[in-house]
Design a protein around this motif. Structure first.
Motif, PDB file in Angstrom:
ATOM      1  N   ASN A   1       3.646  18.988 -34.572  1.00 13.99           N
ATOM      2  CA  ASN A   1       3.657  20.213 -33.713  1.00 13.99           C
ATOM      3  C   ASN A   1       2.402  20.239 -32.820  1.00 13.99           C
ATOM      4  O   ASN A   1       2.126  21.009 -32.036  1.00 13.99           O
ATOM      5  N   GLN A   2       1.435  19.110 -33.029  1.00 13.61           N
ATOM      6  CA  GLN A   2       0.147  19.032 -32.229  1.00 13.61           C
ATOM      7  C   GLN A   2      -0.130  17.757 -31.239  1.00 13.61           C
ATOM      8  O   GLN A   2      -1.167  17.365 -30.710  1.00 13.61           O
ATOM      9  N   VAL A   3       1.122  17.035 -31.279  1.00 14.95           N
ATOM     10  CA  VAL A   3       0.962  15.588 -30.614  1.00 14.95           C
ATOM     11  C   VAL A   3       0.610  15.988 -29.212  1.00 14.95           C
ATOM     12  O   VAL A   3      -0.298  14.930 -28.673  1.00 14.95           O
ATOM     13  N   VAL A   4       0.991  16.728 -28.304  1.00 13.47           N
ATOM     14  CA  VAL A   4       0.634  16.917 -27.064  1.00 13.47           C
ATOM     15  C   VAL A   4      -0.681  17.238 -26.758  1.00 13.47           C
ATOM     16  O   VAL A   4      -1.709  16.851 -25.979  1.00 13.47           O
ATOM     17  N   ASP A   5      -1.462  18.230 -27.557  1.00 12.94           N
ATOM     18  CA  ASP A   5      -2.590  18.595 -27.696  1.00 12.94           C
ATOM     19  C   ASP A   5      -3.598  17.555 -27.833  1.00 12.94           C
ATOM     20  O   ASP A   5      -4.638  17.169 -27.288  1.00 12.94           O
ATOM     21  N   ASP A   6      -2.937  16.927 -29.338  1.00 14.03           N
ATOM     22  CA  ASP A   6      -4.067  15.886 -29.533  1.00 14.03           C
ATOM     23  C   ASP A   6      -4.036  14.566 -28.677  1.00 14.03           C
ATOM     24  O   ASP A   6      -5.155  14.026 -28.261  1.00 14.03           O
TER      25      ASP A   6
ATOM     26  N   VAL B   1       6.922  18.081 -26.040  1.00 14.24           N
ATOM     27  CA  VAL B   1       7.825  16.626 -26.225  1.00 14.24           C
ATOM     28  C   VAL B   1       8.985  17.135 -25.298  1.00 14.24           C
ATOM     29  O   VAL B   1       9.819  17.989 -26.004  1.00 14.24           O
ATOM     30  N   PHE B   2       9.709  16.323 -24.398  1.00 11.37           N
ATOM     31  CA  PHE B   2      11.038  16.638 -23.740  1.00 11.37           C
ATOM     32  C   PHE B   2      11.255  18.075 -23.570  1.00 11.37           C
ATOM     33  O   PHE B   2      12.481  18.530 -23.326  1.00 11.37           O
ATOM     34  N   THR B   3      10.206  18.689 -23.335  1.00  9.56           N
ATOM     35  CA  THR B   3      10.413  20.146 -23.040  1.00  9.56           C
ATOM     36  C   THR B   3       9.680  20.733 -21.636  1.00  9.56           C
ATOM     37  O   THR B   3       8.596  20.238 -21.396  1.00  9.56           O
ATOM     38  N   SER B   4      10.096  21.370 -20.855  1.00  9.52           N
ATOM     39  CA  SER B   4       9.494  21.592 -19.715  1.00  9.52           C
ATOM     40  C   SER B   4       8.367  22.455 -19.629  1.00  9.52           C
ATOM     41  O   SER B   4       8.401  23.509 -20.549  1.00  9.52           O
ATOM     42  N   PRO B   5       7.529  22.409 -18.742  1.00  5.79           N
ATOM     43  CA  PRO B   5       6.118  23.217 -19.034  1.00  5.79           C
ATOM     44  C   PRO B   5       6.494  24.601 -18.611  1.00  5.79           C
ATOM     45  O   PRO B   5       7.458  24.780 -17.936  1.00  5.79           O
ATOM     46  N   THR B   6       5.655  25.588 -18.884  1.00  5.12           N
ATOM     47  CA  THR B   6       6.101  27.086 -18.811  1.00  5.12           C
ATOM     48  C   THR B   6       5.212  27.485 -17.311  1.00  5.12           C
ATOM     49  O   THR B   6       4.544  26.969 -16.868  1.00  5.12           O
ATOM     50  N   PRO B   7       5.927  28.558 -16.587  1.00  7.96           N
ATOM     51  CA  PRO B   7       5.600  28.969 -15.394  1.00  7.96           C
ATOM     52  C   PRO B   7       4.148  29.143 -15.431  1.00  7.96           C
ATOM     53  O   PRO B   7       3.327  28.657 -14.167  1.00  7.96           O
ATOM     54  N   ASP B   8       3.271  29.532 -16.273  1.00 12.88           N
ATOM     55  CA  ASP B   8       2.081  29.897 -16.309  1.00 12.88           C
ATOM     56  C   ASP B   8       0.972  29.003 -16.344  1.00 12.88           C
ATOM     57  O   ASP B   8       0.008  28.952 -15.465  1.00 12.88           O
ATOM     58  N   GLN B   9       1.521  27.846 -16.882  1.00 17.62           N
ATOM     59  CA  GLN B   9       0.838  26.504 -16.878  1.00 17.62           C
ATOM     60  C   GLN B   9       0.971  26.026 -15.565  1.00 17.62           C
ATOM     61  O   GLN B   9      -0.234  25.481 -14.957  1.00 17.62           O
ATOM     62  N   ILE B  10       2.120  25.987 -14.713  1.00 16.77           N
ATOM     63  CA  ILE B  10       2.357  25.538 -13.652  1.00 16.77           C
ATOM     64  C   ILE B  10       1.563  26.024 -12.744  1.00 16.77           C
ATOM     65  O   ILE B  10       0.857  25.624 -11.835  1.00 16.77           O
ATOM     66  N   LEU B  11       1.509  27.416 -12.652  1.00 16.24           N
ATOM     67  CA  LEU B  11       0.747  28.260 -11.604  1.00 16.24           C
ATOM     68  C   LEU B  11      -0.699  27.982 -12.070  1.00 16.24           C
ATOM     69  O   LEU B  11      -1.516  27.947 -10.748  1.00 16.24           O
ATOM     70  N   ALA B  12      -1.343  27.767 -13.280  1.00 17.03           N
ATOM     71  CA  ALA B  12      -2.710  27.404 -13.586  1.00 17.03           C
ATOM     72  C   ALA B  12      -3.102  25.937 -12.706  1.00 17.03           C
ATOM     73  O   ALA B  12      -4.112  25.923 -12.048  1.00 17.03           O
ATOM     74  N   ALA B  13      -2.058  25.287 -12.802  1.00 10.13           N
ATOM     75  CA  ALA B  13      -2.256  23.887 -11.999  1.00 10.13           C
ATOM     76  C   ALA B  13      -2.474  23.994 -10.446  1.00 10.13           C
ATOM     77  O   ALA B  13      -3.319  23.704  -9.797  1.00 10.13           O
TER      78      ALA B  13
END
Length: 331
Positions: free
Chosen positions: A9-14, A78-90
């Motif tokens: 559950n931490q693969v993306v963060d790592d 993994v294989f999951t869309s990023p959330t709107p708040d993260q996209i907004l931060a970008a």
């Protein structure tokens, strides 16, 4: 499941932590997010460009953050869309006042979340434009999409839009060239083996020992047909025929070719595929301006490949040839 991971559950963060450690000269991570941006973002006087989607397709998309390509990449689970708040931060992090272009692959979750983020950014006074990549000719609708899927041809959109943005073009100009690229790029892939999402712990689909799937999507979505294993030449012919039926090319036209590995395909096999692709195009008197062979948009450890063709004119050729300096793509 055998994977070089710690907690599933931490693969993306790592992964992102390791990426920043390895490439701190080019990248930085927004605190408390899965957003990677250029070290020098926001770049003054430049349109910002953001892409992203679920992780598991590396080097897409954070591998294309840097001079001449993306200003930011939003990495979902993994294989999951990023959330709107993260996209907004970008969007907020890369906007220099000239606006931001969102390059979105045509998947339902990505479309919904990027559009929500765009609306939130516009409410803050940030100019946002969007372009949707739908280069996969295999199927019209699929498990994750309405309409065609966006796959490896997306990298050409990153490159060409990024090059024009680097020259100081307006948001409208960058959006227009991105849409022009989408209109002229087509792709199709196939799978030899499935892949395993770490949190699931088992393959997402099954293929028999001597079975392949033609038209398979990058998340394991069904393709056109399952068939027995065929030679590289036969597979290249099938994929390229489908692309050429959809992309209007004539003698002496100029194209860029991408032979993309899906994560577990040796370069040896990708070059064998390209041998046949180049033979077919030569017979049709279609000129290959440049070829890219390697892993550009993968599917974890799936074995297989995709072929992408981009029809070029003088503008697209010049922008494709322009300088780029990212982890995964250099010119």
């Amino acid at each position: 499941m055998k994977k070089l991971i710690n907690d599933p559950n931490q693969v993306v963060d790592d992964m992102l932590a390791g990426m920043v450690e390895a490439h701190s000269d080019k990248l930085k991570r927004l605190p408390d997010t899965n957003v990677m941006i250029r070290k020098d973002a926001p770049v003054s006087g430049k349109v910002g460009i953001i892409s992203g989607g679920g992780s598991g397709h590396e080097p897409a998309h954070a591998g294309y953050v840097g001079k001449g390509m993306l200003d930011g990449a939003v990495c979902g689970e993994v294989f999951t869309s990023p959330t709107p708040d993260q996209i907004l931060a970008a969007i907020q992090a890369v906007d220099s006042g000239k606006g931001v272009l969102l390059i979105i692959k045509n998947y339902t979750g990505d479309m919904m979340n990027f559009e929500m983020a765009a609306e939130m950014a516009e409410a803050e006074g940030i100019q946002v434009a969007k372009v949707v990549v739908n280069d996969d000719v295999a199927v019209e609708d699929s498990t994750y999409t309405t309409g065609r899927r966006g796959i490896a041809g997306t990298v050409f959109v990153h490159k060409i839009a990024g090059a024009l943005a680097e020259q100081g073009a307006t948001l409208a100009e960058v959006e227009a060239v991105a849409k022009k690229t989408v209109e002229n790029v087509r792709s199709m892939g196939m799978a030899l083996t499935p892949c395993t999402v770490p949190a699931a712990g088992k393959p997402g689909f099954e293929l028999g020992e001597n079975e392949i799937e033609i038209g398979m999507g990058i998340h394991g979505e069904p393709g056109i047909e399952k068939t027995s294993i065929q030679s590289a030449d036969e597979i290249a012919q099938i994929l390229l025929n489908n692309i050429l039926e959809d992309l209007p090319l004539k003698e002496h036209d100029k194209v860029a070719v991408m032979i993309n590995g899906l994560g577990a395909t040796p370069l040896m096999e990708l070059y064998i595929i390209h041998k046949k692709v180049s033979e077919i195009l030569r017979e049709k008197r279609i000129h290959i301006h440049e070829t890219f062979v390697g892993e550009f948009m993968t599917s974890l450890e799936m074995a297989g490949c995709s072929i992408s063709l981009l029809k070029l004119d003088d503008q697209l050729s010049e922008l494709l040839d322009a300088q780029a300096d990212t982890i995964a793509f250099k010119k």
